[in-house]
Structure formats: C-alpha cells, structure tokens
Design an enzyme around this catalytic site. Structure first.
Site, short mmCIF file in Angstrom:
data_model
loop_
_atom_site.label_atom_id
_atom_site.label_comp_id
_atom_site.label_asym_id
_atom_site.label_seq_id
_atom_site.Cartn_x
_atom_site.Cartn_y
_atom_site.Cartn_z
N ARG A 92 0.83 -1.22 0.00
CA ARG A 92 0.00 0.00 0.00
C ARG A 92 0.86 1.26 0.00
O ARG A 92 0.63 2.17 -0.79
CB ARG A 92 -0.92 0.02 1.22
N ASP A 96 -2.83 -16.36 -2.09
CA ASP A 96 -3.26 -15.77 -3.36
C ASP A 96 -2.17 -15.05 -4.15
O ASP A 96 -1.83 -15.43 -5.27
CB ASP A 96 -4.46 -14.83 -3.12
N GLU A 112 -11.20 -7.47 -6.05
CA GLU A 112 -10.68 -8.51 -6.97
C GLU A 112 -11.54 -8.73 -8.21
O GLU A 112 -11.01 -8.93 -9.31
CB GLU A 112 -10.47 -9.83 -6.21
C1 DMJ Z 1 -5.63 -5.72 -0.85
O1 DMJ Z 1 -4.91 -5.19 0.20
C2 DMJ Z 1 -4.76 -6.44 -1.81
O2 DMJ Z 1 -5.42 -6.62 -3.00
C3 DMJ Z 1 -4.31 -7.77 -1.28
O3 DMJ Z 1 -3.56 -8.49 -2.20
C4 DMJ Z 1 -5.50 -8.59 -0.88
N1 DMJ Z 1 -6.38 -7.90 -0.04
C5 DMJ Z 1 -6.74 -6.54 -0.31
C6 DMJ Z 1 -7.98 -6.32 -1.11
O4 DMJ Z 1 -8.94 -7.24 -0.96
#
Ligand code: DMJ
Length: 730
Positions: free
Chosen positions: A308, A494, A629
């Site tokens: 972030r 993921d 997503e």
């Molecule tokens: C985000 O911080 C990023 O996309 C991360 O990889 C997964 N979770 C959140 C959004 O859902």
C-alpha cells in the site's frame, strides 16, 4: 626533483638516523608512507575501496550483532522502553547503536539533523507524537475473526487456528482491531446496525443516519464520471472525518488507525492522478510533503505497508515524476528492511519503523506465504531506482513524452510539481559525498534486491509444494513450509501466484524460474482445485484440506481470472484464457446471485445435483468489505477481449455499492450482510483499498483510453499500484 613535501620527508628521515632511539616509531611510519607512495594509483584505490567496504559492512551488521549479544534478557528492558514511550516519556532505547545514517540504515536511530549530511536529512518536518495508542503496536491477531458458532468450515477444521484472540495480560477476549488479509476488522463487530452506530465516538444522529442508510440512486452522465463522482463522495467523508488517518469510519464520522500513516490517503494518490482529480491530488500531495513522517515508534505489517505505502509512493512517483514520492518511498523502504533479519532470511511479519526492530506475530514464528512472496515487485523497483540515478532522469524524459499525449492525469500537470524532478534528482545525488554515493548506489540497492530475491529463491527450492501449489505458512526460523491450513488460491496464498507472473513480466520475461513456477502452479490448480457446480456448471477453485476438497472460494480468488488473462495476453497457453472466462463468470455470479448485488467474502459451491442453487453463503461469510478482486479481473478481461458484458457487470457492481454501501455524509462502508437488502448491516469502515483499488479498476474498466496505464508498459502490484515494466536492456 622532490616536491617541497618530499623534502620535508627527507629531512625528517635524516634526523631519525641520528636519534634512532626516540624516533623508531616515526621511522616505521615514514617507511610505510614511502611504501604507500610507491604503490600505483590503482593499487591505492583498491585498498581504499576495500577499507571503505569493510567499514560499511561493519556498520550494517552492527545492529544485528548487538541484538544477538543482548539476547533475550534484554526483552523486558525493551518493553519497558515501549511502555515509557507510549506514555510520552523518551528514555534512550536500550542498546542504542552509534548514530550513523539515520532513517537509512536499518536499526539505526535518528540523529540531530545538523549532524547529518544533506542526503540523509529527511526533507519532512517531524510530526508531534502520534495519538496515543491503546495497545502496544502489534495488533494482528491469529487468523480467525468470527465468534464461535459462526465460523467457516475451514476455521472449524483447523482447530489450531480456531481460537479467539485473547488479551495476553487480562486473558479476556480481545475486542480490539485484528487484521485479516488486507482488511482490519473489529473482532466484536456485530452484524446488527446498532453495534456500530452507537460506537464511542458516534452520536444519536449518527445512529439515525446509519439506520436510514437506505438504497441510494446516483444519477450520472456516464460511467467514467460515475466513478469520479463515487471517488469524490468517498473523499469527502475521508477529508471531513479522517484526514491524515488510516481509515474512515463513515457512520460514526471518525477515523480508524492501523499504522497511523495516512494509509487511505497514500493508497489513493495514484487513483486521484489517474482519475484526473486535480484538486484532491494537490491537497493530498501537500499532506505528504508537510505531514507524512515515517519516523514513528509504530509496528507495521511488512506486506501491507509494502503493497500500500511503498507501492503507492513508487507508482505515484512514476506517474507524476515528482521526486517527493520517490524520497518518501526510499524512506519507508529502508525502514522496512529489518524484517529480513531472521535466522532463515524469510522475513518477519511486523517491523517497528521507528526503532528498526522486527518480530513475528505473538502466537507463532510463522509468516504467511503470500505476504513474504508479494513484496518483490516493490522492493525490486526501489532497488532499481536507487541503483541507477541516470534511470531516474530517463523516467522524467519518458514522462515528458507521456504528457504530450497519452492521457494520463489529464489536466493535472500544473500546480502539483513544485520542483523540477530532473534537476532535483541530479542535485540529490551530486551533492552526496563519495562515501554516501558508494552506500546509496552500490550497497543499498544490492541489499534491497537481495533480501526479497533471496525469499523467492528459497521458496522456489522449497520442498512441500503439491504440483506447484504452496501451503499457507512458512517458518521464519527453519525457512520451511509449515504443514497447516489448506491449499488455496485464497487468503494467505493468493498473491504468491500473482507475483510469480508479474515479476516475470516486470523483469521483461527473462526470469524463467518464475514463469516455470507459475505455469506449474496453474497446472496444479487445474489438477487439484478446479471443480464445477452441478446445477449451473459454474467453475470454481476450491480448497484442499487434509486431502479433501472443500468447495469454497474466497472473494480474494477473483483476482485469478485477470491474472490468467494477463498471462495469456503475454503468450502463455490459450487455455489459461478459457479458464479466465469461466472463472470470471463465477465471480460475476457471486455478485449477481446475492440480494444486494454484492458478493460475500466467501462463497460455498454446490456439487450436488439435487439442489437448485449453485452458491451458498454461511452466516459468518456474508460480509462485503468493498474488495476489488472482481472489478480488477473485469478490467483485464475487458482490455483483452473488448466484450462489453464485462463493463456491464462492473457497472452493476458500482450501482450496488452506491445503493447499499454509500453513506450520505460522505464515504462508503463495508457491510455485514449481502443477503439482506433491507438491512445490509453497515460495519462503519471504508478500507483504504476501496480508493486504492476498487474505484481505480472501475475507472480503468470504463475508460476508452487503452493507453491509460497500458498493460504492455505497466504491471499492477497487488494493491493496484502500477509499476513500470523494465526495458529489456536494463
Ligand atoms: C488488498 O490489500 C490487496 O489486494 C491484497 O492483495 C489482498 N487484499 C486486499 C484487497 O482485498
């Protein structure tokens, strides 16, 4: 002929011959000096270089050595220090090392600015102490959020993790914030409206407003403008009630703090630039320039702050050419490096960016596999930018070209850059002393790059994968996978898969091991996790737990259609695109089949033919956190296929967000029940990724400008921050 200096030398030597007993040492020094002068210039340079190298290595390893020397017995002392610091007292930290290279060398503390060379001095004023924290920094809890009786299948099976977080001192159930894979969730957050609306800071009027959170209809001229309008509405709430804080609590009209670093603001910077929101961007830039300080005694999560904050600053630097953001990126990047000082070099989850210390969560020495393998795009880019100052000049030139016409940041150029990036950057490096140059250009980039690539190397070699699929946890002592949890493409694994492909793309498709791992993993998904529902033939990616397939899929898995499509676009097998199309349909159905038109956090799929429904949702999984997503994948699918249905699906999602999550006074809120349009049960939280990712991907989905963040020039990190694909010659 002798130079005057040499004459002095000779006369001293002569004197020495007559008074040997007194000047023996001097004689030796003089003959050393003569030998030194007899060396060639190259030999002398080599010796000086080696000495400087050893000196810097000594400085770099000093903190870890002292850490080991101090041992565990020092721990109580450190905790006392944290405690005193929390109370506003500032004792000297135990074992504080000599003050050199503040804010740059991991583990080294601040020194007075007047003692610092120009290149190391923070260009930002120090903030006063952050608001007092109720608890010591590490608030990340074990991976269970819901109360007992409302747990998911996975949580029930995984008994070790199905425990509520207990307060270490009081033994009470923790009611504070705990984090879960990209979202901070209140442990006691109820699904009933009242539980959030009557929060400490809220008023009766707030509660009434929340209770009246009725479906809203937003009129908009076109879809692109509708996204801009949604962003402005979200920003209005953030600005009014949470400015400079991590997250907006739109119903109680206050803020939530996670790291205390203005997370939403930083996450949203490049979104504002891409959406062309000039005024909002200028205000936010000002805050970064005058208020943002990473010199804080606060624990941050390595992964979350990398994707972030570091990712957001790097991409904003690339889009704007404004070196303010690069300087900030360097600052936070260097401060995160202590996380890599572990026995295995697999990083710890948490770092104190003020003290330069790192640690795992309280309950384990494991790190999450997705977290340690999804920081590479950002650190590799930081390393590249740090290594080659010339590159930065090239970037600025490229930017000028882009300004001439590709549409990025339309109408934004004036007023946001206060410095000429080219001259500023040149100044930055040119004013460095020789030693600093050596440190910044040689040692540091190597250190940054090596730390993250070492993780990739180790995970690549590691035993314990199943057809390329990785477990959820890795131990920071042994460096081996921990055999617990499930094989999943969802939470905790993921973005491991996402970053295999994206690092390969970032590096101009040269790192074949990354590609091999990615291809093998996709085959592993097909072989082990892929299933279809019986009634409607929806394809989904299940989870493998103790050899049994659990037919559930996190919303997080909906990144996969986009990633598969990106791979296929880059020459990977065409059947990846077929799978992307099928999974995209399923992710769409996860929204379309819900009464609010919004997806639950987790969907369960029906493999039996005697029941008509494809998707079921457990009570604990009915929340929607405004996650990105699905719209992320819709963006990729539309870019590559131009099939307008993907835009329509995205439009439906935006309308549902507006209808069920929009708070009239500003902001959007997570909700607890996507199945109840009468009372979706707002949770009073707007996650930073709603602005960083969700609205950005929606805007890009609806924009007709294909060159706006071209997928052949940029790779998005897992927080939707675009980073450049490296030229194949670099
Ligand atoms: C985000 O911080 C990023 O996309 C991360 O990889 C997964 N979770 C959140 C959004 O859902």
């Amino acid at each position: 002929m002798y130079s005057p200096q040499r004459k002095d030398f000779v006369s001293l030597t002569l004197g020495d011959q007559h008074s040997r007993s007194y000047t023996n040492g001097k004689h030796r020094r003089q003959s050393c000096w003569r030998k030194w002068k007899q060396l060639s210039r190259l030999q002398r340079s080599l010796i000086l270089f080696l000495l400087a190298f050893l000196f810097i290595c000594g400085i770099l390893s000093y903190p870890s050595l002292t850490e080991q020397w101090r041992g565990l017995s020092d721990r109580a002392l450190k905790e006392d220090w944290v405690e005193m610091d929390n109370r506003g007292l500032r004792p000297i930290p135990p074992g504080l090392v000599p003050k050199i290279l503040p804010g740059v060398v991991p583990g080294v503390q601040d020194i007075p600015p007047e003692v610092m060379p120009e290149i190391q001095r923070p260009s930002i004023p120090l903030l006063p102490k952050p608001p007092a924290m109720r608890k010591p920094p590490s608030k990340r809890g074990p991976p269970v959020l819901q109360k007992r009786g409302n747990v998911s299948d996975w949580q029930v099976k995984d008994g070790e993790e199905a425990m509520l977080k207990r307060d270490e001192d009081g033994g009470k159930e923790a009611k504070t914030v705990i984090s879960w894979r990209g979202a901070m969730i209140e442990a006691e957050q109820g699904t009933e409206l009242q539980s959030t609306a009557h929060g400490k800071e809220g008023t009766v009027a707030d509660a009434e407003e929340a209770a009246n959170l009725k479906p809203v209809t937003v009129k908009a001229v076109d879809r692109v403008e509708a996204v801009q309008e949604a962003f402005r509405h979200a920003w209005k709430g953030y600005k009014a009630f949470a400015w400079g804080h991590d997250e907006l609590k739109p119903i109680s009209k206050t803020h939530g703090e996670w790291f205390g670093l203005g997370l939403t603001l930083i996450d949203a910077l490049d979104t504002m630039w891409i959406l062309g929101l000039k005024d909002e961007f200028a205000e936010a830039r000002k805050w970064v320039e005058t208020e943002l300080s990473f010199s804080k005694n606060v624990d941050v999560n390595l992964f979350e702050s990398t994707i972030r904050i570091l990712g957001g600053l790097l991409s904003t630097y690339h889009l704007t050419g404004d070196t303010l953001f690069l300087d900030k990126a360097k600052d936070i990047g260097f401060r995160l490096m202590p996380a890599f000082k572990t026995p295995s070099k697999i990083p710890y989850s948490d770092v104190n960016i003020g003290k330069g210390t790192a640690h795992p969560p309280r309950w384990t020495t494991d790190s999450t596999v997705a977290e340690v393998t999804s920081i590479q795009l950002e650190f590799r880019e930081l390393s590249r930018l740090t290594q080659d100052p010339q590159y930065q000049i090239k970037v600025d030139r490229k930017r000028s070209g882009r300004e001439r016409g590709n549409g990025i940041g339309k109408g934004l150029r004036a007023g946001t850059r206060t410095r000429n990036p080219r001259s500023a950057k040149a100044l930055h490096i040119d004013e460095a002393t020789g030693a600093n140059k050596f440190f910044f250009i040689i040692i540091l980039p190597f250190y940054l790059n090596n730390a993250v690539e070492e993780v990739t190397r180790q995970v690549h070699r590691l035993e314990g994968k199943r057809d390329g699929l990785v477990p959820m946890f890795i131990n920071t002592n042994s460096g081996k996978f921990t055999r617990r949890g499930a094989l999943t493409l969802g939470a905790r694994a993921d973005s491991y898969y996402e970053y295999l492909l994206k690092q390969w793309l970032q590096g101009s498709k040269k790192e074949t091991e990354l590609l091999e791992d990615y291809l093998q993993a996709i085959e592993g998904v097909k072989k082990n996790l892929l299933r279809q529902t019986s009634p409607g033939k929806l394809t989904f990616v299940g989870e493998l737990s103790n050899g049994r397939l659990n037919p559930k899929m996190d919303h997080l898995v909906c990144f996969l259609p986009g990633t598969l499509a990106l791979g296929a676009h880059n020459g990977l097998p065409a059947d990846h695109m077929d799978l992307a199309v099928q999974l995209m349909e399923t992710c769409h159905q996860m929204y379309a089949q819900m009464e609010t038109g919004l997806s639950p956090e987790i969907a369960h799929f029906n493999l039996q033919s005697n029941n008509g429904r494809d998707i079921d949702v457990k009570p604990a999984d009915r929340h929607n956190l405004l996650r990105p997503e699905t719209v992320e994948s819709l963006f990729y699918m539309y870019r590559f296929t131009k099939d307008s249905k993907y835009r329509d699906w995205g439009w439906d999602i935006l309308q549902s967000f507006n209808k069920y999550t929009r708070v009239p006074s500003g902001g959007y809120t997570s909700i607890s029940n996507v199945r109840d349009p009468e009372n979706p049960a707002p949770r009073d939280k707007m996650e930073s990724f709603f602005l960083g990712e969700t609205l950005k991907y929606l805007f890009l989905l609806f924009s007709d400008d294909n060159e706006l963040i071209s997928l052949d020039k940029y790779v998005f990190n897992t927080e939707a921050h675009p980073l450049p694909i490296w030229p194949s010659t670099s």
